[in-house]
Design an enzyme around this catalytic site. Structure first.
Site, PDB file in Angstrom:
ATOM      1  N   CYS A   1       1.146  -5.817   3.401  1.00 19.75           N
ATOM      2  CA  CYS A   1       0.767  -4.398   3.152  1.00 19.75           C
ATOM      3  C   CYS A   1      -0.599  -4.017   3.708  1.00 19.75           C
ATOM      4  O   CYS A   1      -1.051  -3.001   3.872  1.00 19.75           O
ATOM      5  CB  CYS A   1       0.754  -3.886   1.600  1.00 19.75           C
ATOM      6  SG  CYS A   1       2.437  -3.801   0.920  1.00 19.75           S
TER       7      CYS A   1
ATOM      8  N   HIS B   1      -3.685   1.828   0.658  1.00 18.32           N
ATOM      9  CA  HIS B   1      -2.106   1.475   0.483  1.00 18.32           C
ATOM     10  C   HIS B   1      -1.477   2.145  -0.519  1.00 18.32           C
ATOM     11  O   HIS B   1      -1.812   2.282  -1.718  1.00 18.32           O
ATOM     12  CB  HIS B   1      -2.222  -0.228   0.360  1.00 18.32           C
ATOM     13  CG  HIS B   1      -0.620  -0.617   0.016  1.00 18.32           C
ATOM     14  ND1 HIS B   1       0.416  -0.064   0.889  1.00 18.32           N
ATOM     15  CD2 HIS B   1      -0.049  -1.297  -0.859  1.00 18.32           C
ATOM     16  CE1 HIS B   1       1.441  -0.668   0.433  1.00 18.32           C
ATOM     17  NE2 HIS B   1       1.414  -1.353  -0.546  1.00 18.32           N
TER      18      HIS B   1
ATOM     19  N   ASN C   1       6.675   2.615  -1.376  1.00 22.60           N
ATOM     20  CA  ASN C   1       5.793   1.630  -0.798  1.00 22.60           C
ATOM     21  C   ASN C   1       6.302   1.197   0.492  1.00 22.60           C
ATOM     22  O   ASN C   1       7.335   0.621   0.534  1.00 22.60           O
ATOM     23  CB  ASN C   1       5.754   0.511  -1.776  1.00 22.60           C
ATOM     24  CG  ASN C   1       4.762  -0.630  -1.300  1.00 22.60           C
ATOM     25  OD1 ASN C   1       4.174  -0.516  -0.215  1.00 22.60           O
ATOM     26  ND2 ASN C   1       4.375  -1.524  -2.271  1.00 22.60           N
TER      27      ASN C   1
END
Ligand code: ACO
Length: 336
Positions: A116, A256, A286
């Site tokens: 990520c 993020h 996500n």
């Protein structure tokens, strides 16, 4: 030659058309819209279907970034794709597939693996090529198709992850701005907290590894939460200090999008208002390496980034890895 600065001259995004709601997931596993929303803030997300893959999403996002920057495909010197879900496990790289798909005939191409944090790692890497004067046009893409690697019998992970791609076209500029400071970090001792145990050189695929679901994401949610709410915030503070700033001086932090609770806790730990942190995790879930550029794109579309604005970029994820950058926003030729 004078100083060269990396300007984000165009942004692009792509999410697959297939929308999956919390109610859809509640039909697959023992969960509820209420649980997912209260723990993560997510209401829906997009999943790839059929022939779609990381490279096809990445190419679409890259194509838009190129077009909005007004750059020609044959001007691109380098394409970097940050991804943990390449189309093929070994080679060719996803960046090579994008290079072919977009006709980037002059460009070198490679992938970055930093989960990520990957897009911010990529942006910082690309900025170095521009600052040294080596390259003029670098395309940076974050793209992931994590839905392909989720165990839809594991309710603690299948509600979190999703698919998408975001891209930034970096062009060399003489106008000061772009990357002011950064912190790249990793703590490999925490690798086991978020891992796909099989499919690599340690445990190549066998009928047994497939049967045991070792090719899907295994996560220790509490450890990841603990890490996500502490270490990256400290890195943002340090990056800001390196640029002679405090976090309060930033006009926006594009972090993020793992979940809303993480972003709220980070804001609280940094003693800044919650709305300093941009949020679009509600609609996308996500999306790993795609999440920072998808958020950047939306922030830009909502006019939250004015020319000259000081923006904090913050990636964190598996590895464990983190990457924070302080970026002075240039004017965009055309907003998303
Ligand atoms: N629906 C209903 N119940 C669930 C679900 C679900 N989808 N998932 C877990 N539960 C249950 C658990 O089984 C547990 O039940 P038990 O007490 O009977 O065993 C209960 O909920 C509480 O579990 P916790 O893990 O304590 O739940 P918590 O409140 O900590 O929230 C979460 C879990 C959301 C995963 C949290 O730990 C978290 O946010 N961690 C960070 C993980 C993350 O964002 N990862 C993304 C990848 S990493 C990254 O991008 C940085």
């Amino acid at each position: 030659m004078g100083s060269r600065y990396a300007r984000i001259a165009g942004l692009g995004q792509y999410v697959p058309p297939h929308v999956v709601t919390n109610q859809d997931l509640a039909r697959l596993v023992d969960t509820s819209d209420e649980w997912i929303q209260s723990r993560t803030g997510i209401t829906e997300r997009h999943f790839v279907e059929g022939d779609e893959a990381t490279s096809s999403m990445a190419a679409r996002a890259g194509c838009e970034a190129l077009a909005t920057a007004g750059a020609r495909a044959d001007e691109v010197d380098l394409v970097i794709v940050a991804t943990s879900t390449p189309d093929y496990p070994l080679f060719p790289s996803t960046a090579c597939l994008v290079q072919a798909s977009l006709g980037l005939t002059r460009a070198g191409a490679y992938d970055i693996s930093a989960a990520c944090s990957g897009f911010v790692y990529g942006l910082i890497t690309a900025s170095q090529f521009i600052a040294t004067g080596a390259y003029e046009h670098v395309l940076v893409i974050g793209a992931d198709a994590l839905s392909r690697f989720v165990n839809f019998e594991d309710r603690s992970t299948c509600v979190l992850f999703a698919d998408g791609a975001g891209a930034a076209m970096l062009v060399a500029s003489d106008t000061p701005g772009g990357l002011l400071s950064f912190v790249l970090g990793a703590d490999g001792t925490g690798g086991e907290h978020l891992i796909v145990p099989a499919g690599g050189s340690r445990r190549p695929p066998t009928a047994e590894t497939v049967g045991a679901r070792e090719h899907s994401i295994h996560m220790n949610g509490r450890e990841v939460y603990r890490f996500s709410t502490t270490v990256p915030a400290d890195a943002l503070r340090r990056a800001a200090a390196d640029a002679g700033l405090a976090v309060e001086d930033l006009s926006l932090v594009v972090a993020h999008q793992a979940n809303v609770r993480i972003l709220q806790t980070v804001a609280r730990n940094l003693n800044v208002p919650e709305d300093l942190f941009f949020r679009n995790v509600e609609r996308f879930g996500n999306t790993s390496a795609a999440s920072v550029p998808l958020a950047l794109y939306d922030a830009c579309a909502q006019r939250r980034l004015k020319p000259g604005a000081l923006v904090g970029l913050m990636g964190f994820g598996a590895g464990l890895t983190w990457a924070t950058a302080i970026w002075r926003w240039h004017d965009l030729p055309s907003n998303p």
